[in-house]
Design a protein around this motif. Structure first.
Motif: not given
Length: 477
Positions: A43-48, A94-106
């Motif tokens: 279910c990793f690819e389905e994480v929202d 980068n995480i704090k300013t873009t308010k986004s994270i790339i889970l496991n870089g993917e």
């Protein structure tokens, strides 16, 4: 079957990023494990979206220990052993300013640390250091998993699915050791020193070449952390305005000496004056340097934890530059094997988590590890090794964990220096003693430490709700 888990020297001495093995390294590892769990469950690819709840001690001192940062880095797919230290700040920014994270870089998702990492004062029943990861999937379904950081970078789930595997590995050890009395009995029966017994156990897990390389990597990080700490000026982060002291101590002790690498630095120290005061200063310098690196999110070796990472390398360095100028890496290996085994006895019989046992579980254990290892290195018998470890812990019983501002700085850094000095003294006392006449066996002091931990008020267990943490305010600093 004995329900004892296998604990390797590489469990007790492992590379990680500071400032805390239980509050930084553990949560980082937990985030990595959760990502893998999501992948295993397809279910990793389905994480929202994801949310993280930090509980108990992880919440109370989490900001000072960079728990939130560690979780973010783990979710983003970075490894604490391999990540370049100078990458940490830019990645977090980068995480704090873009308010986004790339889970496991993917898998890129929206992520606001201010609202999606929650600090809960509530304690979970299983362990004071609990954290829960929650994910909402694209189809609206939810999944969650809880982990516990139990000290020294060890992370477990309440159901302990990996425990049976660890127990099976223990059964494959040629020498199955739960208590110090068993270790001593094996040494006597086999006519071997402690490091030889431990080496035989390690060889049931990996090849001699892998053991050699693994311990070499650990020693390289230990030496590098001392070197970096002794050659970095300024103040430590966090708001306490703590001046870094190792730089000045090293400079005063070495004067105008020149060198270009950690190994050359070691050789240079071997040529310095070694009066009693200089020895005290050097040992303190070595210990403080490591924990200043740790306090600034640097790379150190848990021994057995990050908060106590300076004691073992300081005593090992003392042996290398003061006690035995001819010491080689073979001596380092023996030292580490003994230190790791002593630490494992405390983990099996008590705890190495300050959130469970106060600072006696960290500095006390590190001092016992160093004392025992130094004793064997100096030619002590197995009985004297155990006696030295007992002496070192006996004089740390009841030590509280009360970090000011939740930062691993005051009184933590100085405590490593004190633990190292006590370890050397304990080794000397044991070497001059008939260990057969010791009044307090190591097993008894381990049991006593655990009894003391259970009796200790929770405000003295890494919560920053008692002791120096409330008597000394941030404004005083």
């Amino acid at each position: 079957m004995r329900k004892i888990e296998c604990i390797s020297v590489f469990d007790m001495l492992k590379v990680g990023v500071g400032p805390s093995s239980s509050h930084t390294l553990g949560p980082w590892r937990a985030a990595q494990r959760w990502i893998q769990e999501l992948k295993d469950n397809k279910c990793f690819e389905e994480v929202d979206s994801v949310h993280i709840d930090l509980y108990g001690s992880l919440s109370l001192t989490g900001k000072g220990h960079a728990t939130d940062l560690a979780v973010m880095l783990g979710l983003a797919g970075f490894d604490p052993v391999k990540m370049e230290i100078d990458q940490i700040d830019p990645e977090i920014f980068n995480i704090k300013t873009t308010k986004s994270i790339i889970l496991n870089g993917e898998n890129a998702i929206h992520f606001d640390p201010e609202t999606q990492i929650k600090f809960n004062r509530k304690f979970l029943p299983f362990h004071p250091n609990g954290l829960t990861f929650r994910a909402t999937l694209n189809n609206g379904k939810k999944t969650s998993s809880s982990y516990y950081s139990i000290g020294g970078g060890f992370v477990v789930k309440e159901e302990r699915k990996n425990a049976s595997k660890k127990m099976k590995s223990f059964q494959e050890f040629p020498f199955q050791i739960e208590k110090a009395t068993e270790l001593l009995a094996y040494c006597n029966a086999e006519n071997k020193c402690i490091s030889e017994i431990v080496m035989e156990n390690e060889k049931s897990l990996r090849s001699p070449e892998e053991i050699h390389q693994g311990l070499k990597e650990i020693w390289d990080v230990m030496l590098e952390s001392m070197y970096i700490g002794c050659h970095t000026e300024g103040r430590l982060p966090g708001g306490l305005n703590v001046h870094r002291r190792a730089f000045d101590m090293n400079k005063r002790l070495l004067g105008e000496a020149t060198y270009n690498s950690p190994q050359e630095w070691l050789e240079t120290i071997r040529n310095t004056e070694v009066k009693f005061r200089q020895i005290l200063k050097w040992v303190s310098c070595f210990a403080i340097s490591v924990n200043e690196v740790n306090a600034s999110l640097g790379r150190v070796v848990t021994a057995p934890t990050n908060g106590s990472a300076g004691t073992v390398p300081a005593v090992l360095m003392y042996y290398m530059v003061i006690e035995n100028h001819k010491a080689t890496f073979e001596d380092v290996k023996r030292f580490m094997l003994v230190a790791g085994e002593i630490g494992s006895l405390f983990k099996k019989g008590a705890t190495i988590s300050a959130a469970m046992g106060g600072c006696q579980a960290e500095i006390g254990v590190s001092s016992a590890m160093a004392a025992g290892a130094l004793t064997e290195a100096m030619g002590g018998t197995p009985a004297q090794v155990l006696m030295a470890s007992e002496i070192a812990m006996e004089h740390h019983l009841g030590l509280t964990c009360d970090p000011i501002g939740g930062l691993v700085q005051i009184p933590c850094i100085e405590r490593n220096a004190m633990g190292a000095i006590k370890a050397i003294n304990a080794a000397e006392i044991a070497m001059d003693s008939d260990a057969s006449k010791a009044k307090v066996p190591l097993d008894k002091v381990i049991e006593t430490m655990w009894d003391t931990a259970k009796d200790m008020n929770s405000k003295y267990k890494e919560t920053s709700e008692g002791g120096l943490a409330v008597r000394v305010n941030l404004s005083d600093c």
